[in-house]
Design a protein around this motif. Structure first.
Motif, PDB file in Angstrom:
ATOM      1  N   ASP A   1      24.292 -28.164   1.116  1.00  8.58           N
ATOM      2  CA  ASP A   1      25.496 -27.825   0.359  1.00  8.58           C
ATOM      3  C   ASP A   1      25.284 -28.132  -1.128  1.00  8.58           C
ATOM      4  OD1 ASP A   1      28.172 -28.343  -0.955  1.00  8.58           O
ATOM      5  OD2 ASP A   1      28.851 -27.645   0.993  1.00  8.58           O
TER       6      ASP A   1
ATOM      7  N   ARG B   1      27.259 -28.655  -3.582  1.00  7.05           N
ATOM      8  CA  ARG B   1      28.102 -29.721  -4.128  1.00  7.05           C
ATOM      9  C   ARG B   1      27.575 -31.093  -3.721  1.00  7.05           C
ATOM     10  NH1 ARG B   1      33.363 -27.420  -1.418  1.00  7.05           N
ATOM     11  NH2 ARG B   1      31.752 -27.277   0.190  1.00  7.05           N
TER      12      ARG B   1
ATOM     13  N   ALA C   1      28.396 -34.783  -4.791  1.00  8.83           N
ATOM     14  CA  ALA C   1      29.738 -34.823  -4.208  1.00  8.83           C
ATOM     15  C   ALA C   1      29.700 -35.494  -2.830  1.00  8.83           C
ATOM     16  CB  ALA C   1      30.317 -33.414  -4.100  1.00  8.83           C
TER      17      ALA C   1
END
Length: 383
Positions: free
Chosen positions: A199, A201, A206
Motif C-alpha cells: 500500500d 500510504r 501511514a
C-alpha cells in the motif's frame, strides 16, 4: 420491357435490307446511351433506338459486333465503376487495419514503433514460485537502474508486479476443516501482506489499518506491541519486522511498481485451525527527495506463519488471524537506526549515519537460504 418495334415502324422495312449505319455513329450512340442511363430515369426508347437494338441483337447472334458493344468505352466505364467499388472496399479494410494497428502496434511486422519491449518482458516473466528455490537467481547484466528502468540489473525485473506476485493456492478441505475456512485463511493472509508491504500510504509511513484489521485483538499482546512499534519505534519494538515503511522526507518511490516473488502454503494448524506459511521478497526502487534522479533499491524478505483457529475450541475472534511468527530480512538499508523506517543507501552518497556493517555479505535475492534471524548488520552483494 417495351415490345419489339413492328415491321411497319422500322425504317427500311419491306426493302429486304437492314439499314447501314457507320460504326462511329454506333459508338457515339452507345456512349450517349450509357451516360443517359445513369443520368436520368429510364425513358421509352425511340423507334430509332429500338431499331438499333434489334440490329445489334441480330449481329450478336451472327458473332459480328461493332466496336464498342460490350467491349468498347461503355464496358470500360463499367470496369471503372467496379474498380471504384473495389477501391472503396479496400479503403474500408485499410481503415479497419489502421484502427487495429493503432490499438496494438505490435502486430506490425518488424515492430516499426518499438512496441514489442513489453511483449518481450512478458515473455521473460518468471512463472510463479511453487517450491523453495535451491539456488540464488543467476546474475544479470550490471545495468544501472534509472527512472525509466528502475529494476535494470536486478533479477526482480522478471518478477511479478505488486499484488500479482502474491498468488494463492487453490483451497481444499483439510480433513474436518471445510474448504471455505481454508480459503478465508489464505485471503486474510494475502490482505495482511498487501497492506503491510504494497500500500503506497503505508510505504510512506501511514498506519497500516487494513493489515491490523485482519489480526485477532484477542491474541495476547500482539496488537499492543504493534501499536507501540508504530507509535514509538525502538530497537525492542520495531515495526519493520512486519511492515515496510520509508521516511517520506528522505525518499520517494521511483515509479509505481514494487516487484514481488514468493509463495504461500497451508496445512492443519496446532490450534484445530488452518495454518498458513508465507515467504515473500519485495523489491522497492526509490529516489531521494532532494531532486536527484539516482535510483537505488531496497530488498525486504518476509516470513509469516499465521493461523485461523477453530473458535469452537479456542477463545478467539472468529474470522481473524493469529500470528505465530513474523520476521524480516532487509537488504540495502542503514544499520542500527531504529526510527521505524527503512533507509536505502545510494552509491553516490555517503552512507547514512549508523553502525559500520560487521556481518557477512549476503545476496538479498537468494531465496534458497533461510532468513537471517540474527539480524546482523552486514553488506549486500547486489541490489
Amino acid at each position: 420491357m417495351a415490345d419489339r418495334p413492328s415491321d411497319e415502324a422500322r425504317p427500311g422495312s419491306g426493302s429486304g435490307e437492314e439499314p447501314s449505319i457507320p460504326d462511329d455513329v454506333w459508338e457515339k450512340f452507345l456512349k450517349d446511351s450509357e451516360r443517359d442511363i445513369h443520368g436520368s430515369a429510364p425513358k421509352e426508347p425511340s423507334a430509332r433506338a429500338r431499331m438499333v437494338t434489334e440490329r445489334l441483337r441480330n449481329q450478336e447472334a451472327r458473332g459480328a459486333l461493332p466496336e464498342g458493344w460490350r467491349t468498347g468505352p461503355a464496358w470500360q466505364q463499367e470496369k471503372g465503376r467496379r474498380g471504384r467499388r473495389i477501391g472503396g472496399a479496400l479503403a474500408v479494410l485499410l481503415a479497419a487495419a489502421v484502427t487495429v494497428v493503432a490499438m496494438k502496434p505490435s502486430l506490425l511486422p518488424g515492430d516499426l514503433f518499438g512496441t514489442r519491449k513489453s511483449a518481450a518482458a512478458d515473455a521473460s516473466r518468471l512463472p510463479e514460485e511453487t517450491a523453495a528455490p535451491t539456488a540464488p537467481p543467476a546474475s544479470v547484466d550490471p545495468h544501472v537502474p534509472t527512472l525509466t528502468r528502475p529494476f535494470a540489473g536486478s533479477p526482480a525485473e522478471s518478477w511479478a508486479d505488486g499484488e500479482a506476485g502474491i498468488v494463492l493456492p487453490k483451497a481444499t478441505a483439510l480433513g474436518s476443516i471445510p474448504q471455505d475456512r481454508v480459503a478465508l485463511a489464505l485471503q486474510l493472509t494475502k490482505e495482511l501482506l498487501v497492506d503491510a508491504n504494497l500500500d503506497p500510504r503505508v510505504l510512506a509511513g501511514a498506519r497500516p489499518e487494513a493489515a491490523l484489521a485482519v489480526l485477532d485483538p484477542k491474541q495476547p499482546k500482539l496488537l499492543d506491541d504493534l501499536d507501540t512499534a508504530l507509535r514509538t519505534p525502538s530497537k525492542a519494538h520495531n515495526p519493520l519486522t512486519l511492515f515496510s515503511r520509508f521516511d517520506p522526507r528522505e525518499v520517494k518511490p521511483a515509479g509505481n511498481v514494487v516487484k514481488v516473488r514468493g509463495r504461500i502454503t497451508f496445512d492443519k494448524g496446532d490450534f484445530a485451525g488452518v495454518a498458513v506459511h508465507a515467504d515473500y521478497t519485495f523489491v522497492y526502487p526509490v529516489v531521494r527527495t532532494d531532486g536527484s534522479t539516482e535510483v537505488t533499491r531496497t530488498i525486504v524478505r518476509r516470513v509469516i506463519d499465521a493461523e485461523l483457529p477453530d473458535p469452537a475450541h479456542y477463545r478467539v475472534t472468529p474470522g481473524l488471524l493469529n500470528l505465530v511468527r513474523y520476521d524480516e530480512d532487509g537488504g540495502n538499508t542503514a544499520c542500527d537506526i531504529h526510527d521505524g523506517y527503512l533507509h536505502p543507501q545510494f552509491p553516490s552518497k555517503a552512507p547514512t549515519a549508523g553502525a559500520t556493517p560487521t556481518g557477512p555479505s549476503v545476496d538479498p535475492y537468494d531465496r534458497s537460504r533461510p532468513i537471517d534471524q540474527s539480524h546482523s548488520c552486514g553488506t549486500v552483494s547486489r541490489t
